[in-house]
Design a protein around this motif. Structure first.
Motif, PDB file in Angstrom:
ATOM      1  N   TYR A  99      44.331  41.514  39.774  1.00 28.64           N
ATOM      2  CA  TYR A  99      43.941  40.467  40.791  1.00 28.64           C
ATOM      3  C   TYR A  99      44.337  40.834  42.232  1.00 28.64           C
ATOM      4  CZ  TYR A  99      42.152  37.920  37.028  1.00 28.64           C
ATOM      5  OH  TYR A  99      41.177  37.401  36.000  1.00 28.64           O
ATOM      6  N   MET A 100      45.534  41.362  42.534  1.00 27.16           N
ATOM      7  CA  MET A 100      45.935  41.450  43.848  1.00 27.16           C
ATOM      8  C   MET A 100      45.235  42.765  44.577  1.00 27.16           C
ATOM      9  SD  MET A 100      47.591  38.893  44.675  1.00 27.16           S
ATOM     10  CE  MET A 100      48.812  37.706  43.915  1.00 27.16           C
ATOM     11  N   VAL A 101      45.106  43.772  43.862  1.00 26.68           N
ATOM     12  CA  VAL A 101      44.706  45.024  44.739  1.00 26.68           C
ATOM     13  C   VAL A 101      43.291  45.308  44.221  1.00 26.68           C
ATOM     14  CG1 VAL A 101      45.145  47.605  44.481  1.00 26.68           C
ATOM     15  CG2 VAL A 101      47.031  45.865  44.277  1.00 26.68           C
ATOM     16  N   VAL A 102      43.062  45.246  42.991  1.00 23.59           N
ATOM     17  CA  VAL A 102      41.574  45.688  42.409  1.00 23.59           C
ATOM     18  C   VAL A 102      40.645  44.606  42.892  1.00 23.59           C
ATOM     19  CG1 VAL A 102      39.980  46.447  40.872  1.00 23.59           C
ATOM     20  CG2 VAL A 102      42.509  47.478  40.850  1.00 23.59           C
ATOM     21  N   GLN A 103      40.930  43.422  42.578  1.00 23.49           N
ATOM     22  CA  GLN A 103      40.095  41.920  42.864  1.00 23.49           C
ATOM     23  C   GLN A 103      38.816  42.217  42.370  1.00 23.49           C
ATOM     24  OE1 GLN A 103      40.474  41.520  47.159  1.00 23.49           O
ATOM     25  NE2 GLN A 103      42.668  40.747  46.912  1.00 23.49           N
ATOM     26  N   VAL A 104      38.559  42.680  41.015  1.00 25.84           N
ATOM     27  CA  VAL A 104      37.043  42.815  40.667  1.00 25.84           C
ATOM     28  C   VAL A 104      36.447  41.216  40.386  1.00 25.84           C
ATOM     29  CG1 VAL A 104      35.451  43.525  38.757  1.00 25.84           C
ATOM     30  CG2 VAL A 104      37.687  44.739  39.712  1.00 25.84           C
ATOM     31  N   ASP A 105      35.252  40.847  40.802  1.00 28.91           N
ATOM     32  CA  ASP A 105      34.804  39.473  40.658  1.00 28.91           C
ATOM     33  C   ASP A 105      34.400  39.510  39.211  1.00 28.91           C
ATOM     34  OD1 ASP A 105      35.139  38.729  43.304  1.00 28.91           O
ATOM     35  OD2 ASP A 105      33.082  39.423  43.998  1.00 28.91           O
ATOM     36  N   GLY A 106      34.505  38.325  38.620  1.00 28.63           N
ATOM     37  CA  GLY A 106      34.085  38.007  37.395  1.00 28.63           C
ATOM     38  C   GLY A 106      34.978  38.464  36.209  1.00 28.63           C
ATOM     39  N   THR A 107      36.448  39.080  36.625  1.00 23.29           N
ATOM     40  CA  THR A 107      37.360  39.288  35.555  1.00 23.29           C
ATOM     41  C   THR A 107      38.096  37.973  35.167  1.00 23.29           C
ATOM     42  OG1 THR A 107      37.632  41.487  36.534  1.00 23.29           O
ATOM     43  CG2 THR A 107      39.332  40.655  34.927  1.00 23.29           C
ATOM     44  N   PRO A 108      37.971  37.538  33.719  1.00 22.93           N
ATOM     45  CA  PRO A 108      38.524  36.379  33.315  1.00 22.93           C
ATOM     46  C   PRO A 108      40.026  36.566  33.596  1.00 22.93           C
ATOM     47  CG  PRO A 108      37.156  37.128  31.904  1.00 22.93           C
ATOM     48  CD  PRO A 108      37.119  38.023  32.792  1.00 22.93           C
ATOM     49  N   ARG A 109      40.827  35.557  33.879  1.00 24.35           N
ATOM     50  CA  ARG A 109      42.128  35.588  33.918  1.00 24.35           C
ATOM     51  C   ARG A 109      42.936  35.483  32.691  1.00 24.35           C
ATOM     52  NH1 ARG A 109      41.153  31.361  37.857  1.00 24.35           N
ATOM     53  NH2 ARG A 109      41.299  29.907  36.187  1.00 24.35           N
ATOM     54  N   SER A 110      42.101  35.053  31.629  1.00 26.74           N
ATOM     55  CA  SER A 110      42.673  35.072  30.277  1.00 26.74           C
ATOM     56  C   SER A 110      42.773  36.381  29.585  1.00 26.74           C
ATOM     57  CB  SER A 110      41.826  33.962  29.359  1.00 26.74           C
ATOM     58  OG  SER A 110      40.650  34.701  29.381  1.00 26.74           O
ATOM     59  N   ILE A 143      45.476  37.785  26.844  1.00 23.79           N
ATOM     60  CA  ILE A 143      44.985  38.445  25.620  1.00 23.79           C
ATOM     61  C   ILE A 143      45.654  39.843  25.674  1.00 23.79           C
ATOM     62  CG2 ILE A 143      42.994  39.131  24.416  1.00 23.79           C
ATOM     63  CD1 ILE A 143      41.403  36.859  25.513  1.00 23.79           C
ATOM     64  N   ASN A 144      45.711  40.625  26.679  1.00 29.11           N
ATOM     65  CA  ASN A 144      45.920  41.936  26.681  1.00 29.11           C
ATOM     66  C   ASN A 144      47.630  41.948  26.286  1.00 29.11           C
ATOM     67  OD1 ASN A 144      46.306  44.691  27.580  1.00 29.11           O
ATOM     68  ND2 ASN A 144      47.120  44.234  29.373  1.00 29.11           N
ATOM     69  N   TRP A 145      48.330  41.002  26.935  1.00 24.14           N
ATOM     70  CA  TRP A 145      49.683  40.956  26.792  1.00 24.14           C
ATOM     71  C   TRP A 145      50.164  40.779  25.009  1.00 24.14           C
ATOM     72  CZ3 TRP A 145      52.341  36.295  25.073  1.00 24.14           C
ATOM     73  CH2 TRP A 145      53.597  36.580  24.900  1.00 24.14           C
ATOM     74  N   MET A 146      49.317  39.792  24.474  1.00 22.58           N
ATOM     75  CA  MET A 146      49.441  39.562  23.151  1.00 22.58           C
ATOM     76  C   MET A 146      49.008  40.720  22.221  1.00 22.58           C
ATOM     77  SD  MET A 146      48.319  35.480  22.540  1.00 22.58           S
ATOM     78  CE  MET A 146      46.720  35.753  23.386  1.00 22.58           C
ATOM     79  N   LEU A 147      47.773  41.302  22.667  1.00 17.01           N
ATOM     80  CA  LEU A 147      47.483  42.500  21.944  1.00 17.01           C
ATOM     81  C   LEU A 147      48.537  43.594  22.020  1.00 17.01           C
ATOM     82  CD1 LEU A 147      43.537  42.566  22.183  1.00 17.01           C
ATOM     83  CD2 LEU A 147      44.828  42.506  20.021  1.00 17.01           C
TER      84      LEU A 147
END
Length: 174
Positions: free
Chosen positions: A84-95, A99-103
């Motif tokens: 979110y700070m460096v790449v800043q791709v539009d449309g990437t969901p924050r969730s 989900i990545n953390w849990m998986l």
């Protein structure tokens, strides 16, 4: 081998996270794709610093699982901040970060527990071990249990103690 396994698992967890969040297979744009492919560069040093590659998989206990939770949490936070700070791709969901953390917790921790169970059970252990029950769950009994864990002949399966307060308690996963 474990580092290569973790590389594949971390990348897979990110792709599966996007799939679960969006509901369809998502092939990311160039900036986000680069962020996904460099995720092992973030994860592996963190995992190494938390000692995940120094511990012998066969003897993973509760303390090692807590280290896995800490390492995966730090990795997920750093990856999310970079996303979110460096790449800043539009449309990437924050969730996707959650989900990545849990998986990653399930996949990385689960792979370690699966490897432990394979080593512990008869799948990779060709000689049958004699089962041992230790009388006394005090410090001497726990020391004997630790000594038996490295034994190729005996397997500690239970404690017996006359103290009712210890009834049903787990000591060292036994």
């Amino acid at each position: 081998i474990i580092g290569f396994n973790d590389t594949i698992l971390v990348i897979s967890a990110l792709f599966i996270s996007y799939y679960l969040r969006l509901g369809f297979f998502y092939w990311p744009e160039t900036n986000l794709l680069i962020n996904i492919w460099i995720s092992p560069i973030i994860a592996l040093p963190i995992f190494y610093s938390f000692g995940l590659y120094r511990s012998v998989v066969r003897y993973i206990g509760l303390k090692s699982l807590f280290s896995i939770v800490q390492a995966v949490t730090l990795y997920a936070v750093i990856w999310g901040l970079i996303d979110y700070m460096v790449v800043q791709v539009d449309g990437t969901p924050r969730s996707v970060i959650l989900i990545n953390w849990m998986l990653a917790l399930i996949i990385i921790g689960g792979s370690r527990l699966l490897a432990r169970s394979l080593f512990e059970n008869s799948i990779l252990n060709f000689n049958k071990k004699n089962k041992v029950i230790i009388y006394g769950a005090g410090s001497s009994g726990r020391q004997l249990s630790q000594a038996l864990q490295s034994s190729t002949e005996y397997k500690h399966v239970a404690y017996i103690d006359d103290d009712n307060a210890k009834d049903g308690a787990y000591m060292g996963n036994i």
